[in-house]
Motif scaffolding. Structure first.
Motif, mmCIF file in Angstrom:
data_model
loop_
_atom_site.group_PDB
_atom_site.id
_atom_site.type_symbol
_atom_site.label_atom_id
_atom_site.label_comp_id
_atom_site.label_asym_id
_atom_site.label_seq_id
_atom_site.Cartn_x
_atom_site.Cartn_y
_atom_site.Cartn_z
ATOM 1 N N GLN A 70 0.852 -1.185 0.000
ATOM 2 C CA GLN A 70 0.000 0.000 0.000
ATOM 3 C C GLN A 70 0.889 1.237 0.000
ATOM 4 N N TYR A 71 0.404 2.286 -0.617
ATOM 5 C CA TYR A 71 1.118 3.545 -0.784
ATOM 6 C C TYR A 71 0.510 4.566 0.162
ATOM 7 N N LEU A 72 1.315 5.129 1.070
ATOM 8 C CA LEU A 72 0.824 6.108 2.040
ATOM 9 C C LEU A 72 1.646 7.393 1.955
ATOM 10 N N VAL A 128 0.142 3.613 13.385
ATOM 11 C CA VAL A 128 0.131 2.414 14.243
ATOM 12 C C VAL A 128 -1.164 1.633 14.005
ATOM 13 N N GLU A 129 -2.292 2.327 13.947
ATOM 14 C CA GLU A 129 -3.577 1.657 13.682
ATOM 15 C C GLU A 129 -3.558 0.953 12.333
ATOM 16 N N LYS A 130 -3.003 1.613 11.323
ATOM 17 C CA LYS A 130 -2.926 1.031 9.977
ATOM 18 C C LYS A 130 -2.061 -0.225 9.976
ATOM 19 N N VAL A 131 -0.940 -0.187 10.682
ATOM 20 C CA VAL A 131 -0.066 -1.355 10.777
ATOM 21 C C VAL A 131 -0.793 -2.502 11.467
ATOM 22 N N ARG A 132 -1.441 -2.222 12.585
ATOM 23 C CA ARG A 132 -2.194 -3.273 13.297
ATOM 24 C C ARG A 132 -3.269 -3.877 12.398
ATOM 25 N N THR A 189 -3.398 -3.944 9.124
ATOM 26 C CA THR A 189 -2.782 -4.701 8.022
ATOM 27 C C THR A 189 -2.300 -6.060 8.503
ATOM 28 N N ILE A 190 -1.648 -6.107 9.649
ATOM 29 C CA ILE A 190 -1.164 -7.378 10.197
ATOM 30 C C ILE A 190 -2.342 -8.284 10.552
ATOM 31 N N THR A 191 -3.384 -7.728 11.160
ATOM 32 C CA THR A 191 -4.557 -8.510 11.559
ATOM 33 C C THR A 191 -5.260 -9.115 10.351
ATOM 34 N N HIS A 192 -5.400 -8.343 9.281
ATOM 35 C CA HIS A 192 -6.065 -8.855 8.088
ATOM 36 C C HIS A 192 -5.227 -9.878 7.345
ATOM 37 N N LYS A 193 -3.929 -9.848 7.556
ATOM 38 C CA LYS A 193 -3.015 -10.783 6.889
ATOM 39 C C LYS A 193 -2.944 -12.112 7.655
ATOM 40 N N ALA A 194 -3.204 -12.073 8.959
ATOM 41 C CA ALA A 194 -3.054 -13.269 9.803
ATOM 42 C C ALA A 194 -3.968 -14.393 9.309
#
Length: 134
Positions: free
Chosen positions: A109-111, A122-126, A128-133
């Motif tokens: 993703q491009y930010l 931080v929210e975006k990282v969480r 992204t990781i949660t949706h990838k799990a």
């Protein structure tokens, strides 16, 4: 699972020292294991050795820019082809080439940095990781 039992590992690849330190400090305080690199060349080496769950990757850096690192990462191995990458830039959305390449990559993703204060990042990282799990 108790969050204390599993800390997520992220890699920050950013050449601007003050921003790299601010990101590292914020994510560490938020409970992440944080790896960092000052350019794409060392970032690629760290990524392939440590296998973080997500990479925050600056686009404009010396030695190896973010798009070159992303291309090398994707070609390196099956892990590299699928790891989540958030590309951070000061460029505007009119950077058509970068946008085209990133929108074709389902794991990137491009930010634009100015649109993402630390708390929101931080929210975006969480997320992204949660949706990838699995």
């Amino acid at each position: 699972m108790n969050s204390e039992l599993h800390k997520h590992t992220i890699l920050i690849v950013e050449d601007e020292v003050s921003l790299r330190h601010a990101l590292r400090d914020k994510f560490t305080r938020e409970g992440f294991i944080v790896l960092d690199a000052k350019d794409g060349e060392s970032g690629l080496d760290i990524a392939l050795k440590e296998l973080p769950e997500l990479i925050l990757l600056d686009m404009m850096m010396p030695k190896m820019d973010g798009m070159t690192m992303l291309t090398a990462l994707r070609a390196a191995n099956s892990w590299g082809s699928q790891v989540s990458v958030l590309l951070l830039t000061n460029l505007g959305s009119d950077d058509k080439l970068a946008m085209k390449e990133i929108t074709e990559d389902p794991h990137a993703q491009y930010l634009v940095k100015s649109n993402w204060p630390l708390g929101k990042l931080v929210e975006k990282v969480r997320e992204t990781i949660t949706h990838k799990a699995p």
